[in-house]
Motif scaffolding. Structure first.
Motif, short mmCIF file in Angstrom:
data_model
loop_
_atom_site.label_atom_id
_atom_site.label_comp_id
_atom_site.label_asym_id
_atom_site.label_seq_id
_atom_site.Cartn_x
_atom_site.Cartn_y
_atom_site.Cartn_z
N GLU A 268 0.71 -1.05 0.00
CA GLU A 268 0.10 -0.01 -0.01
C GLU A 268 0.83 1.33 -0.14
OE1 GLU A 268 -4.03 -0.24 2.11
OE2 GLU A 268 -2.74 -1.01 3.51
N THR B 16 4.77 7.04 -2.08
CA THR B 16 3.62 7.22 -2.70
C THR B 16 2.82 6.07 -2.12
OG1 THR B 16 4.10 5.53 -4.55
CG2 THR B 16 4.46 7.80 -5.10
N TYR B 17 1.45 6.08 -2.06
CA TYR B 17 0.46 5.11 -1.61
C TYR B 17 -0.79 5.01 -2.42
CZ TYR B 17 -2.05 9.32 0.12
OH TYR B 17 -2.66 10.60 0.10
N SER B 18 -1.44 3.97 -2.18
CA SER B 18 -2.64 3.67 -3.09
C SER B 18 -3.70 3.72 -2.38
CB SER B 18 -2.34 2.21 -3.47
OG SER B 18 -2.42 1.26 -2.43
N ASN B 19 -3.89 3.64 -0.95
CA ASN B 19 -5.09 3.83 -0.19
C ASN B 19 -5.61 5.04 -0.17
OD1 ASN B 19 -7.33 3.36 1.61
ND2 ASN B 19 -6.15 2.02 2.82
N SER B 20 -6.69 5.55 -0.71
CA SER B 20 -7.07 7.04 -0.73
C SER B 20 -7.79 7.33 0.80
CB SER B 20 -8.55 7.40 -1.85
OG SER B 20 -9.30 6.22 -1.63
N LYS C 62 -1.59 11.15 -4.32
CA LYS C 62 -1.13 10.28 -3.12
C LYS C 62 0.37 10.09 -2.90
CE LYS C 62 -5.33 7.23 -3.92
NZ LYS C 62 -5.85 7.88 -5.09
#
Lengths: 112, 110
Positions: free
Chosen positions: A3, A24-28, A70
């Motif tokens: 994530e 960077t991340y994927s979970n909004s 993100k």
């Protein structure tokens, strides 16, 4: 895929230079963002804490959060050899409060 | 300023033995978190407690259990230890949002 993505480095900079780190991340759903510094075999030390988007400055450290992309950043000005450490980003969401998701950590080496 | 205290700092155990790790949070912090950090890895969340009740659970094996006591200190109990349990175990505490980490307990399973 994790994530939270963070380049493990190592990142080598000369003393006095600006260190630029990012994740960077994927979970909004992530809303709370932290940067920790960890020296070898020691516990992570909280450097910066930010909520939602925006900038925060504390001494030589500046944290930026861009939720639309993100993407979070940490800048260290006037770097010193004592800044040589691993820097971990971490984040969490309101519905999973306290369950920090860490990046892999970036090893930073500041050379005199 | 007072920090998170963990004991012991180092622990060596044999396979199939049990281990108990202790954490003393920063005074007036009501929440405790446990993390496991393997060599070259980032910390992985195990379990957390708020006001002595389990508040969240992560990738904690069934062989592990934990609790938070009336004085807010916490203990992580690990049974049937395996070689793969060798790691740094961190406790963190918080009263609001920021988590402050202790120095860790280095567990080595032989």
């Amino acid at each position: 895929q994790k994530e939270v993505e963070q380049d493990p480095g190592p990142l080598s900079v000369p003393e006095g230079a600006i260190v630029s780190l990012n994740c960077t991340y994927s979970n909004s759903a992530f809303q709370y963002f932290m940067w920790y510094r960890q020296y070898s075999r020691k516990g992570p030390e909280l450097l910066m804490y930010t909520y939602s988007s925006g900038n925060k400055e504390d001494g030589r450290f500046t944290a930026q959060v861009d939720k639309s992309s993100k993407y979070i950043s940490l800048f260290i000005r006037d770097s010193q050899p004592s800044d040589s450490a691993t820097y971990l980003c971490a984040m969490t969401s309101t519905d999973s409060w306290g369950k920090l998701q860490f990046g892999a950590g970036t090893q930073v080496v500041v050379t005199p | 300023a007072a920090g998170v205290i963990q004991s012991p700092r180092h622990l060596i155990k044999e396979k199939r033995e049990t281990a108990t790790l202790k954490c003393y949070p920063i005074p007036r912090h009501d929440t405790v978190y446990w993390y496991q950090q393997g060599p070259g890895q980032d910390p992985q969340f195990l379990i957390s407690f708020y006001e002595k009740m389990q508040s969240d659970k992560g990738s904690i094996p069934d062989r592990f259990s934990a609790q938070q006591f009336s004085d807010y200190h916490s203990e992580l109990n690990m049974s049937s230890l395996e070689l793969g349990d060798s790691a740094l175990y961190f406790c963190a505490s918080s009263s609001r949002n920021e988590q402050f980490f202790g120095p860790g307990t280095r567990l080595t399973v032989l």
